[in-house]
Design a protein around this motif. Structure first.
Motif, PDB file in Angstrom:
ATOM      1  N   THR A 351       0.829  -1.208   0.000  1.00 17.32           N
ATOM      2  CA  THR A 351       0.000   0.000   0.000  1.00 17.32           C
ATOM      3  C   THR A 351       0.860   1.255   0.000  1.00 17.32           C
ATOM      4  O   THR A 351       0.570   2.228  -0.707  1.00 17.32           O
ATOM      5  CB  THR A 351      -0.926   0.004   1.226  1.00 17.32           C
ATOM      6  OG1 THR A 351      -1.759  -1.153   1.183  1.00 17.32           O
ATOM      7  CG2 THR A 351      -1.787   1.257   1.262  1.00 17.32           C
ATOM      8  N   CYS A 352       1.935   1.230   0.780  1.00 18.04           N
ATOM      9  CA  CYS A 352       2.817   2.399   0.853  1.00 18.04           C
ATOM     10  C   CYS A 352       3.671   2.539  -0.400  1.00 18.04           C
ATOM     11  O   CYS A 352       3.653   3.592  -1.050  1.00 18.04           O
ATOM     12  CB  CYS A 352       3.703   2.290   2.088  1.00 18.04           C
ATOM     13  SG  CYS A 352       4.890   3.642   2.248  1.00 18.04           S
ATOM     14  N   LEU A 353       4.411   1.495  -0.740  1.00 17.82           N
ATOM     15  CA  LEU A 353       5.421   1.610  -1.787  1.00 17.82           C
ATOM     16  C   LEU A 353       4.829   1.699  -3.189  1.00 17.82           C
ATOM     17  O   LEU A 353       5.356   2.414  -4.046  1.00 17.82           O
ATOM     18  CB  LEU A 353       6.382   0.417  -1.706  1.00 17.82           C
ATOM     19  CG  LEU A 353       7.138   0.285  -0.378  1.00 17.82           C
ATOM     20  CD1 LEU A 353       8.006  -0.964  -0.387  1.00 17.82           C
ATOM     21  CD2 LEU A 353       7.985   1.516  -0.116  1.00 17.82           C
ATOM     22  N   LYS A 354       3.717   1.007  -3.438  1.00 21.50           N
ATOM     23  CA  LYS A 354       3.141   0.989  -4.786  1.00 21.50           C
ATOM     24  C   LYS A 354       2.062   2.043  -5.005  1.00 21.50           C
ATOM     25  O   LYS A 354       1.787   2.398  -6.159  1.00 21.50           O
ATOM     26  CB  LYS A 354       2.560  -0.398  -5.079  1.00 21.50           C
ATOM     27  CG  LYS A 354       3.605  -1.461  -5.368  1.00 21.50           C
ATOM     28  CD  LYS A 354       2.944  -2.728  -5.894  1.00 21.50           C
ATOM     29  CE  LYS A 354       3.977  -3.766  -6.283  1.00 21.50           C
ATOM     30  NZ  LYS A 354       3.347  -5.001  -6.847  1.00 21.50           N
ATOM     31  N   TYR A 355       1.460   2.519  -3.918  1.00 19.92           N
ATOM     32  CA  TYR A 355       0.328   3.427  -4.095  1.00 19.92           C
ATOM     33  C   TYR A 355       0.536   4.785  -3.422  1.00 19.92           C
ATOM     34  O   TYR A 355       0.478   5.828  -4.072  1.00 19.92           O
ATOM     35  CB  TYR A 355      -0.953   2.760  -3.564  1.00 19.92           C
ATOM     36  CG  TYR A 355      -1.297   1.479  -4.271  1.00 19.92           C
ATOM     37  CD1 TYR A 355      -1.858   1.499  -5.548  1.00 19.92           C
ATOM     38  CD2 TYR A 355      -1.043   0.242  -3.689  1.00 19.92           C
ATOM     39  CE1 TYR A 355      -2.157   0.319  -6.212  1.00 19.92           C
ATOM     40  CE2 TYR A 355      -1.347  -0.940  -4.343  1.00 19.92           C
ATOM     41  CZ  TYR A 355      -1.902  -0.892  -5.605  1.00 19.92           C
ATOM     42  OH  TYR A 355      -2.185  -2.052  -6.261  1.00 19.92           O
ATOM     43  N   LEU A 356       0.789   4.787  -2.108  1.00 18.88           N
ATOM     44  CA  LEU A 356       0.810   6.056  -1.390  1.00 18.88           C
ATOM     45  C   LEU A 356       1.988   6.942  -1.771  1.00 18.88           C
ATOM     46  O   LEU A 356       1.833   8.161  -1.906  1.00 18.88           O
ATOM     47  CB  LEU A 356       0.821   5.792   0.119  1.00 18.88           C
ATOM     48  CG  LEU A 356      -0.461   5.167   0.680  1.00 18.88           C
ATOM     49  CD1 LEU A 356      -0.320   4.901   2.177  1.00 18.88           C
ATOM     50  CD2 LEU A 356      -1.660   6.072   0.416  1.00 18.88           C
ATOM     51  N   ILE A 357       3.170   6.373  -1.949  1.00 22.75           N
ATOM     52  CA  ILE A 357       4.321   7.191  -2.342  1.00 22.75           C
ATOM     53  C   ILE A 357       4.143   7.774  -3.741  1.00 22.75           C
ATOM     54  O   ILE A 357       4.340   8.983  -3.933  1.00 22.75           O
ATOM     55  CB  ILE A 357       5.628   6.380  -2.232  1.00 22.75           C
ATOM     56  CG1 ILE A 357       5.959   6.117  -0.758  1.00 22.75           C
ATOM     57  CG2 ILE A 357       6.785   7.112  -2.909  1.00 22.75           C
ATOM     58  CD1 ILE A 357       7.237   5.335  -0.542  1.00 22.75           C
ATOM     59  N   PRO A 358       3.762   6.976  -4.769  1.00 22.59           N
ATOM     60  CA  PRO A 358       3.514   7.596  -6.082  1.00 22.59           C
ATOM     61  C   PRO A 358       2.393   8.639  -6.058  1.00 22.59           C
ATOM     62  O   PRO A 358       2.510   9.697  -6.701  1.00 22.59           O
ATOM     63  CB  PRO A 358       3.137   6.399  -6.974  1.00 22.59           C
ATOM     64  CG  PRO A 358       3.755   5.226  -6.315  1.00 22.59           C
ATOM     65  CD  PRO A 358       3.680   5.510  -4.846  1.00 22.59           C
ATOM     66  N   ILE A 359       1.325   8.371  -5.308  1.00 21.77           N
ATOM     67  CA  ILE A 359       0.239   9.343  -5.221  1.00 21.77           C
ATOM     68  C   ILE A 359       0.730  10.632  -4.569  1.00 21.77           C
ATOM     69  O   ILE A 359       0.411  11.746  -5.021  1.00 21.77           O
ATOM     70  CB  ILE A 359      -0.946   8.746  -4.440  1.00 21.77           C
ATOM     71  CG1 ILE A 359      -1.623   7.633  -5.243  1.00 21.77           C
ATOM     72  CG2 ILE A 359      -1.966   9.827  -4.089  1.00 21.77           C
ATOM     73  CD1 ILE A 359      -2.695   6.889  -4.479  1.00 21.77           C
ATOM     74  N   SER A 360       1.520  10.515  -3.500  1.00 22.26           N
ATOM     75  CA  SER A 360       2.048  11.695  -2.820  1.00 22.26           C
ATOM     76  C   SER A 360       2.961  12.505  -3.730  1.00 22.26           C
ATOM     77  O   SER A 360       2.898  13.743  -3.739  1.00 22.26           O
ATOM     78  CB  SER A 360       2.819  11.272  -1.563  1.00 22.26           C
ATOM     79  OG  SER A 360       1.997  10.560  -0.677  1.00 22.26           O
TER      80      SER A 360
END
Length: 418
Positions: A351-360
């Motif tokens: 959730t963090c590495l594939k989604y939240l970081i790119p979204i941020s």
């Protein structure tokens, strides 16, 4: 030195009566006592609230016996029980580090409140880099968690602490990126300046409605904040269904309670940061403060020289508004915990590495280009309300008012003036 230890208004006020050094020490003591009460009382309330909310979600009543019909004294009863428990340490544990770890987590959770302004000028430490300092202090709690697991001499505690280390290091990246988006919109790292910019009507002045990117950034920040304080569905450091009790498996009594005191205090601190960055700080968003602005001039030098009763009353109102907003966000965290199932560790990291970081990263880039695009097309950097630069200039001039507490003009405000 004074600017690093206490707000100057209280220090100058006390120095006029007790001398410069004594006034400084008294101001530090008063700020410490006030923050300690916020730090100690708020977890007791939120523990009671979590019992009631979880009970309602599960079609139960929650505490109803200790302290009356609503169980108001349940947290006090739990504290008395924990004080009486024996303080044990496993034979295989590193005795010194094992006993130190709870205090490290506790101090990290307490220290962050020193840079949070609760109302106009009501902060123990007001510095230009307060946002940066708050994010740095929030990340220190994980050191206590890692030490607790490593020093316990238990594989279950070690697994929990390593999970927390991996989770916290990963989630710090989107947390910082989302916090930088409102900072970039205002041009200041000072919590007081960011909150002052958001005075007025909420739809036009709160930073959550500044542009589409800050709107989404708030929800990403809040999601990441839940993970940073080890709350479900991201509570893999405890994971009682897998790791007995995770990093605090071997703890008992008061040392066990210190971890939970730090957790609930951290829930409040990350909510306070969200309120300051996105939700208008201590402003109601209804324009009520503008109507009550003349009240600030009432009671000048009453009851003692240098004190304003009207200014104090409005600051007290702002503090209640600020804590009410933060408490609502804590309630949402409690609601999420008792609604969503726990994720697996691989799902948490994905959730963090594939989604939240790119979204941020995308939100950060979009927030950078948004004012430039609007200025090119419409000739103004915002769709609604006054430009942030105008409000920032007014906030910088707040430092010249009698109620000011160390709010200086930022480089961004100087650029607006030029």
């Amino acid at each position: 030195m004074a600017i690093l230890a206490t707000g100057l208004t209280l220090e100058q006020f006390l120095s006029g009566y007790a001398g410069e050094f004594t006034g400084f020490l008294l101001a530090v003591l008063i700020h410490t006592l006030l923050l300690f009460h916020v730090f100690a009382v708020s977890p007791a309330f939120f523990i009671w609230l979590e019992r009631k909310v979880s009970g309602r979600i599960q079609d139960r009543l929650g505490p109803t016996r200790v302290g009356g019909k609503f169980g108001w004294l349940q947290s006090v009863a739990d504290g008395i029980k924990l004080i009486q428990k024996e303080d044990l340490a496993p034979a295989a544990a590193d005795q010194w580090l094992f006993r130190l770890a709870p205090y490290l987590a506790l101090v990290a959770s307490f220290t962050v409140f020193m840079v949070l302004p609760f109302s106009r000028g009501w902060a123990a430490v007001i510095i230009e880099s307060s946002v940066f300092l708050a994010l740095a202090i929030i990340s220190l709690e994980v050191l206590g968690i890692i030490l607790a697991g490593w020093s316990s001499g238990s594989k279950w505690a070690l697994f929990g602490s390593m999970r927390e280390a991996a989770q916290m290091v990963s989630y710090e990246i989107p947390l910082a990126l989302c916090a930088l988006i409102p900072v970039m919109a205002v041009g200041s790292l000072n919590f007081v300046t960011i909150a002052e910019v958001q005075s007025g009507f909420f739809l036009t002045n709160w930073l959550i409605f500044h542009d589409p990117f800050t709107f989404v950034a708030f929800f990403v920040y809040f999601t990441v904040a839940i993970a940073s304080v080890k709350r479900a569905p991201f509570d893999l450091a405890e994971a009682e269904s897998e790791l007995v009790a995770g990093f605090h498996t071997e703890y008992s009594g008061m040392r066990w309670s210190y971890f939970f005191l730090a957790e609930y205090a951290s829930m409040l601190s990350v909510s306070c940061v969200a309120v300051l960055l996105f939700l208008g700080g201590w402003w109601s968003g209804t324009g009520l403060e503008d109507l009550l602005a003349p009240v600030r001039n009432w009671g000048q030098n009453f009851p003692v020289q240098g004190f304003s009763a009207g200014n104090y009353a409005l600051n007290l109102l702002g503090a209640h508004i600020f804590l009410f907003k933060a408490s609502l966000l804590v309630t949402v965290q409690i609601w999420v915990r008792w609604t969503l199932p726990r994720l697996r560790i691989d799902q948490v990291m994905t959730t963090c590495l594939k989604y939240l970081i790119p979204i941020s990263c995308a939100l950060f880039l979009g927030a950078s280009l948004w004012p430039l695009t609007l200025t090119t097309i419409l000739g103004r950097p915002m769709l609604l309300g006054r430009p942030v630069g105008d409000r920032l200039y007014e906030a910088s001039h707040y430092s010249s008012s009698p109620a000011a507490t160390n709010v200086t003009r930022t480089p961004a405000a100087e650029e607006v003036v030029r």
